[in-house]
Design a protein around this motif. Structure first.
Motif, short mmCIF file in Angstrom:
data_model
loop_
_atom_site.label_atom_id
_atom_site.label_comp_id
_atom_site.label_asym_id
_atom_site.label_seq_id
_atom_site.Cartn_x
_atom_site.Cartn_y
_atom_site.Cartn_z
N MET A 4 -6.15 11.44 4.43
CA MET A 4 -5.84 12.37 5.50
C MET A 4 -4.36 12.21 5.84
N LYS A 60 0.83 -1.20 0.00
CA LYS A 60 0.00 0.00 0.00
C LYS A 60 0.86 1.24 0.00
N GLN A 62 -1.48 11.85 8.32
CA GLN A 62 -1.47 11.29 9.67
C GLN A 62 -0.99 12.34 10.66
N TYR A 63 -1.67 12.35 11.76
CA TYR A 63 -1.32 13.29 12.81
C TYR A 63 -0.01 12.84 13.45
N GLU A 110 -6.43 9.89 15.13
CA GLU A 110 -6.05 10.68 13.97
C GLU A 110 -4.71 10.28 13.36
N MET A 111 -4.01 9.42 14.04
CA MET A 111 -2.68 9.07 13.53
C MET A 111 -2.75 8.06 12.42
N PHE A 112 -3.90 7.46 12.26
CA PHE A 112 -4.01 6.43 11.24
C PHE A 112 -4.68 7.02 10.02
N ASP A 113 -4.03 6.95 8.90
CA ASP A 113 -4.67 7.55 7.74
C ASP A 113 -5.63 6.59 7.05
N ASP A 114 -5.59 5.34 7.47
CA ASP A 114 -6.51 4.40 6.83
C ASP A 114 -7.69 4.12 7.74
N ARG A 115 -8.00 5.07 8.58
CA ARG A 115 -9.04 4.80 9.56
C ARG A 115 -10.41 4.81 8.90
N LYS A 161 -3.25 7.82 18.79
CA LYS A 161 -4.56 8.46 18.73
C LYS A 161 -5.21 8.09 17.40
N SER A 167 -10.44 9.46 5.60
CA SER A 167 -10.16 9.72 4.19
C SER A 167 -11.42 9.58 3.35
N PRO A 218 -9.97 17.37 12.08
CA PRO A 218 -8.94 16.33 12.13
C PRO A 218 -9.49 14.93 12.32
#
Lengths: 548, 198
Positions: A415, A367, A417-418, B101-106, B99, A396, A392
């Motif tokens: 999105m 990926k 990543q934070y 928000e740290m996962f972009d595939d959430r 947290k 996506s 926030p």
């Protein structure tokens, strides 16, 4: 405290395993229960003991290993769980047979790996609260892991089901759990004297899969056609000795099938151990079971030998062989019908090579470069837009939905990543549009008008160029002595593990590390004040909104 | 995979078992992190968070998924107590619980509907919206300048420590050479002192 510990560890040594004759009273009792049906005790002596399937031969001592035997009409196989009698104790010990052999002097011996009752290790329990009927498997290295005992010490079989969530353990069904006499999900390391949830790859030299619940083989379901399938139910590995096995055990099996009708303990055993077919089936059924068991063992053994010793791939190997079969539910046997219930561990048997660990890894390798490659391409072609001032917590997919609603454009969005350097109140996302023109149009629209989602955060679209991180740069903060740097760096690369550690207060690196920690704390404080200020400013500005 | 609620619940469960590490050296690879953290338990997955806006910040961050939340908490507390070095010293890595928000595939949080509307310039709230936009940009600029300053401070610290280290090393080298070439013994004999290593 010391005396209790000694007591615990010494009792295993003082074990006197007594011969069958002396404890015959307990046996008589059990037999009495078993023989409710009225099979006379006359042929008990004949069936008292018979060897079953042969195993290998020991190297140094001339011993003959076996994979199964029949004792008092009850058949035991390798890796069965049994009760063993300890003189002077009210409770029996529970162990798993890992070796069965006959010595030169025709002494029959078994090696068992022990299960501990919580009371056995009450000193080491700590906070761990055992469930009802929960025991612990011994593991590790040390006294108390296993023992060699005379075979006659076996009292009866024991139905032990493993409820560990380990990937290699087939999960038991509700029925199996109910029928189980004992369950275990943790192991007790006798060397470290700790209760562990993770199972090591090997216990006492045996692969841990042998200690988990056995996978049932579909073979067993072809019972009605047993006669015709005598040659081969499945599998490539077909050993003529199986037929002997069949004959040799024919008579005790018949007895067993009648005897085992009763006895609560028995019932449990049967559903647990892979092959203990239920009394409802006729003798034929049990025979086929035994054959398949033997075969399966062969296959299983072959598999384990071939594959490299990685537990994930072991499971894979095993399930590949069974790719066409689903895992039958052991309890289906009790009903005496061959219909399969939906197995619990179907995931195991999908036959695909993507077991958990390698699967996730491969997916992320696949990926990430793919998204990054897309990003780079989009950036080069001018399709990339960065959206800012998003909530926030958006996912996506929600961003994509938003773009669709606003512009009627199908896009791919992700999105960002934070991380420690992202502002917590602003969400950003990369959006890849289909063409450069669309991207430009979107940006100009977002600038001239205001796109306002339901949370009243006007969306900003900008072009931001991507710059990959510079991996070759030296990391700020990692120091090394110039002269020995070259040499140690190479070594450090090779043994990366050894360089990762928690620093202890007695070294100079500790002091330096603390300085870094201090620095980090300071910057964290700065960031916090900045964010608070920003939040306040936003709130201030929003107060002017009239129709929210 | 299942209902959105189930997906989200499973995702939240994953988040609980994941640790967020930063201040990782760019030379650290997936395997290094995995082996380093396997001291604390079973590492299921390691994912580095890519830094798209090269901000002169050489530190990497990663999300490490462990087997269960207990292990994740153990890592966070251990690293908080003792500085944990990975592939180099003395800058320690930092860990905190992950947290959402740290996962972009959430997966999307169930129960939220995205809707939006356009504001035209004649809309009474248009000005406010524009102001908010400007504010966003201003905040972004503030953040980046603070970041720059922080990086500068870190570099200063590193330089300072490097100096100190070099000075120390020089001292040790000198002592070593003095002992090696016999000068120390000579002097000791002269002044009638012992130089044994006790």
């Amino acid at each position: 405290m010391a005396t209790l510990v000694d007591e615990l560890w010494n009792t295993q040594e003082d074990l006197k395993f007594v011969n069958r004759e002396t404890c015959i009273s307990s046996q008589r009792l059990l037999d009495g229960l078993r023989n409710n049906g009225g099979v006379g005790r006359e042929n008990m002596e004949d069936d008292y003991f018979n060897w079953g399937k042969k195993g290998g031969v020991g190297e140094e001592e001339r011993v003959q290993f076996y994979e199964s035997f029949t004792l008092e009409g009850m058949e035991y196989s390798l890796y069965d769980c049994v009760h063993l009698y300890r003189s002077g104790c009210r409770e029996t010990d529970i162990g798993k047979l890992v070796e069965i052999y006959d010595t030169e002097d025709h002494e029959k011996k078994i090696k068992v790996v022990w299960f501990f009752r919580p009371s056995d290790i009450h000193n080491f329990l700590g906070d761990w609260k055992p469930r009802r009927n929960e025991i612990l498997l011994a593991s590790g290295v040390g006294q108390g892991l296993s023992n060699v005992n005379p075979l006659e010490a076996i009292v009866q079989k024991c139905n032990v089901v493993c409820t560990s969530k380990d990937e290699r353990n087939p999960q038991p069904s509700e029925e199996e759990l109910r029928m189980a006499s004992y369950i275990f999900s943790h192991n007790f390391d006798v060397g470290k004297r700790q209760i562990l949830e993770n199972f090591p790859d090997e216990i006492s030299g045996i692969k841990v899969e042998c200690f988990f619940n056995k996978r049932n083989n579909e073979q067993l379901f072809r019972l009605p056609k047993f006669q015709t399938n005598l040659r081969d139910p499945a599998g490539p590995s077909n050993v003529p000795s199986k037929l002997e096995l069949d004959e040799a055990t024919a008579s005790p099996v018949k007895n067993k099938s009648k005897e085992s009708m009763v006895g609560p303990g028995e019932q449990g055993c049967a559903s647990n151990e892979m092959l203990r077919l239920k009394p409802a089936l006729d003798g034929n059924g049990t025979q086929s079971a035994r054959i398949s068991h033997g075969q399966d063992k062969e296959r299983r053994k072959v598999r384990f030998v071939d594959q490299p010793h990685i537990s994930a791939s072991d499971c894979v190997a095993f399930t590949k062989g069974d790719a066409s079969r689903k895992k039958p539910d052991g309890v289906a046997f009790t009903k005496g019908d061959a219909s399969r219930k939906k197995p619990d561990g179907v995931a195991f048997n999908k036959g695909d090579a993507s077991r958990k660990k390698p699967d996730i890894d491969k997916r992320s390798w696949f990926k990430q470069p793919s998204w990054e490659v897309k990003l780079q391409r989009a950036q080069d072609a001018g399709h990339l837009v960065l959206l800012d001032n998003l909530d926030p917590s958006y996912a996506s997919s929600e961003v994509e939905a938003l773009v669709w609603k606003a512009f009627r454009e199908k896009v791919e969005a992700k999105m960002i990543q934070y991380s420690t350097f992202s502002t917590p109140q602003y969400g950003k996302a990369f959006v890849i549009f289909k063409s450069r023109n669309t991207a430009e149009r979107v940006i100009s629209e977002l600038n001239s008008r205001c796109l306002v989602p339901e949370n009243w955060r006007p969306v900003i679209g900008i072009r931001r160029s991507l710059k990959g991180p510079d991996k070759t740069a030296r990391f700020v903060g990692h120091l090394s002595i110039a002269k020995i740097r070259l040499q140690s760096q190479r070594e450090a690369m090779r043994k990366a593990v050894s360089t990762s550690h928690c620093s202890q207060p007695n070294s100079i690196e500790y002091d330096m590390a603390l300085e870094w920690c201090l620095q980090q704390e300071k910057s964290d404080a700065c960031w916090k004040t900045l964010y608070e200020k920003q939040v306040e400013e936003i709130r201030e500005a929003r107060r002017a909104i009239r129709n929210l | 995979m299942g209902t959105p609620e189930a997906e989200y619940a499973a995702f939240e469960e994953k988040v609980k078992r994941t640790v967020y590490l930063d201040n990782i050296s760019p030379q650290v690879t997936d395997i290094v992190v995995r082996t380093a953290l396997s001291q604390f338990g079973t590492v299921k997955n390691v994912q580095f968070i890519p830094d798209y806006f090269k901000s002169r910040n050489t530190a990497q961050c990663a999300l490490v998924e462990m087997e269960n939340p207990k292990q994740a908490d153990a890592i966070v507390s251990e690293i908080a107590q003792f500085p944990f070095m990975m592939a180099g010293m003395p800058r320690p890595v930092r860990a905190c619980p992950a947290k959402v928000e740290m996962f972009d595939d959430r997966p999307a949080k169930p129960g939220r509907n995205i809707s939006c509307r356009w504001l035209e310039p004649n809309d009474p709230d248009f000005e406010v919206a524009q102001k908010l936009k400007r504010l966003t940009k201003k905040h972004a600029a503030e953040a980046s300048s603070l970041l720059k300053q922080q990086l500068q401070e870190e570099e200063n610290l590193a330089k300072q420590q490097n100096e100190a280290l070099k000075a120390n090393y020089k001292k040790y080298e000198m002592i070593d050479s003095v002992i090696a070439d016999g000068t120390a013994r000579h002097l000791a004999k002269r002044y009638k002192m012992r130089i044994a290593d006790d």
